[in-house]
Design an enzyme around this catalytic site. Structure first.
Site, mmCIF file in Angstrom:
data_model
loop_
_atom_site.group_PDB
_atom_site.id
_atom_site.type_symbol
_atom_site.label_atom_id
_atom_site.label_comp_id
_atom_site.label_asym_id
_atom_site.label_seq_id
_atom_site.Cartn_x
_atom_site.Cartn_y
_atom_site.Cartn_z
ATOM 1 N N GLN A 128 0.963 -1.125 0.090
ATOM 2 C CA GLN A 128 0.056 0.028 -0.080
ATOM 3 C C GLN A 128 0.893 1.079 0.114
ATOM 4 O OE1 GLN A 128 -3.342 -0.738 2.605
ATOM 5 N NE2 GLN A 128 -4.215 1.086 2.423
ATOM 6 N N SER B 54 4.350 -6.377 2.873
ATOM 7 C CA SER B 54 2.951 -6.516 3.500
ATOM 8 C C SER B 54 1.787 -7.113 2.196
ATOM 9 C CB SER B 54 2.603 -4.885 3.602
ATOM 10 O OG SER B 54 1.336 -4.782 4.628
ATOM 11 N N LEU B 55 1.096 -6.150 1.915
ATOM 12 C CA LEU B 55 0.167 -6.580 0.839
ATOM 13 C C LEU B 55 0.742 -7.110 -0.291
ATOM 14 C CD1 LEU B 55 -2.461 -6.141 -1.052
ATOM 15 C CD2 LEU B 55 -1.395 -3.893 -1.711
ATOM 16 N N ARG C 203 -8.923 -8.883 2.873
ATOM 17 C CA ARG C 203 -8.151 -8.499 3.764
ATOM 18 C C ARG C 203 -8.293 -6.847 3.833
ATOM 19 N NH1 ARG C 203 -2.732 -6.054 3.249
ATOM 20 N NH2 ARG C 203 -1.161 -6.923 4.819
ATOM 21 N N HIS D 292 0.109 -3.977 11.159
ATOM 22 C CA HIS D 292 0.794 -4.650 11.571
ATOM 23 C C HIS D 292 1.105 -4.248 13.288
ATOM 24 C CE1 HIS D 292 1.494 -5.960 7.655
ATOM 25 N NE2 HIS D 292 1.741 -4.942 7.080
ATOM 26 N N GLN E 15 0.846 -12.222 9.624
ATOM 27 C CA GLN E 15 1.270 -10.670 8.944
ATOM 28 C C GLN E 15 0.574 -9.666 9.558
ATOM 29 O OE1 GLN E 15 0.427 -8.956 5.595
ATOM 30 N NE2 GLN E 15 2.167 -9.622 4.278
#
Length: 297
Positions: free
Chosen positions: A9, A88-89, A113, A195, A244
């Site tokens: 992101q 991440s993503l 998500r 996170h 995650q």
């Protein structure tokens, strides 16, 4: 060895993916499929939408995923990763690219998500802040000593760590970090504490979706955010994906491990060049490149 890395992101931009759509029949087909799966025309927002419209989490995450995955698919035979990783993503994009997830399942999970994270953000005001110019252990210590929820969330490169938590706790930590000598401690324009433990409701929701999705044996290892190590076992991949959301992104450690395991060229697949910049800050000798549709022809 060729490492392919996938952004998360923040890499989105207005007009993203339009060149793919216009130059590749396969890309066109996949974008149309995506509109059907998501139940709204994400292509309209990606190709013509405002920066504001693209910033909405339920749009941003699938948009970046689609740009990365469809670009990887248009690279054809030249796309032969020895290892993959995503920030991440981007980990979901990486898992489609290495064959662990189908395009459709990956997109559904990314959409779920995004919605789960959006909901978690609405439960309690929370945010993130970028901390520059301090050792990781000092940042971790100050987070631990700060009242309220605030944790290290993204280990992006040496001297660049993002913290995540409750708004008040983040503000208190930023003050303490500046006093400790941080070059900057800047609250980011994000809608939630990604996170961090504050994503627990999203983690629980996503866990059910991940558990019920079939993962295949990947055709090369993925270096996951949670462990920063090479994983090929499907059950481990699932467990790490679930963890995650509430665990930190260990990007510095991931890149270091990939280099130790033989990575010589890092190719970023998706919008922007953020990850290439981070890779070079982690290791000045590392070679980086951007995947482009031209390199597919």
């Amino acid at each position: 060895m060729k490492a392919y890395i996938f952004p998360g992101q923040g890499a989105q931009f207005s007009g993203m993916g339009l060149d793919l759509y216009e130059n590749s029949p396969e890309a066109q087909h996949l974008f149309e499929d995506a509109n059907g799966i998501l139940g709204f025309n994400i292509t309209d927002i990606m190709f013509e939408g405002t920066a504001e419209a693209l910033k909405e989490t339920k749009v941003t995450q699938p948009a970046i995923f689609l740009h990365s995955v469809i670009l990887a698919k248009t690279l054809g035979k030249s796309f032969k990763p020895d290892m993959v990783a995503g920030h991440s993503l981007g980990e979901f994009s990486a898992l489609v690219a290495n064959g662990a997830l189908t395009f459709e399942d990956g997109l559904r999970l990314v959409s779920q998500r995004a919605l789960a994270m959006q909901k978690a953000c609405e439960i309690q005001p929370s945010t993130m802040a970028a901390v520059l110019g301090l050792e990781d252990n000092i940042v971790e210590k100050i987070c631990a000593e700060t009242k309220g929820i605030v944790v290290a969330a993204n280990y992006n490169c040496p001297g660049q760590l993002v913290i995540s938590g409750e708004v008040d706790a983040i503000n208190r930590a930023c003050e303490a970090l500046k006093e400790a000598g941080a070059r900057r401690a800047l609250v980011l324009p994000v809608g939630g504490a990604f996170h961090s433990p504050m994503m627990e409701p999203a983690r629980e929701e996503l866990a059910a979706a991940i558990e019920s999705t079939t993962f295949s044996k990947p055709n090369c290892p993925i270096y996951q955010n949670v462990t920063a190590s090479a994983i090929i076992n499907e059950a481990e991949i699932k467990a790490n994906l679930i963890s995650q959301l509430t665990a930190p992104v260990r990007w510095t450690q991931t890149v270091e491990q990939m280099i130790a395991d033989g990575a010589t060229l890092f190719t970023e697949v998706g919008p922007g060049k953020v990850l290439q910049g981070l890779v070079r800050k982690i290791n000045r000798e590392a070679q980086t490149a951007s995947a482009t549709i031209e390199s597919a022809s």
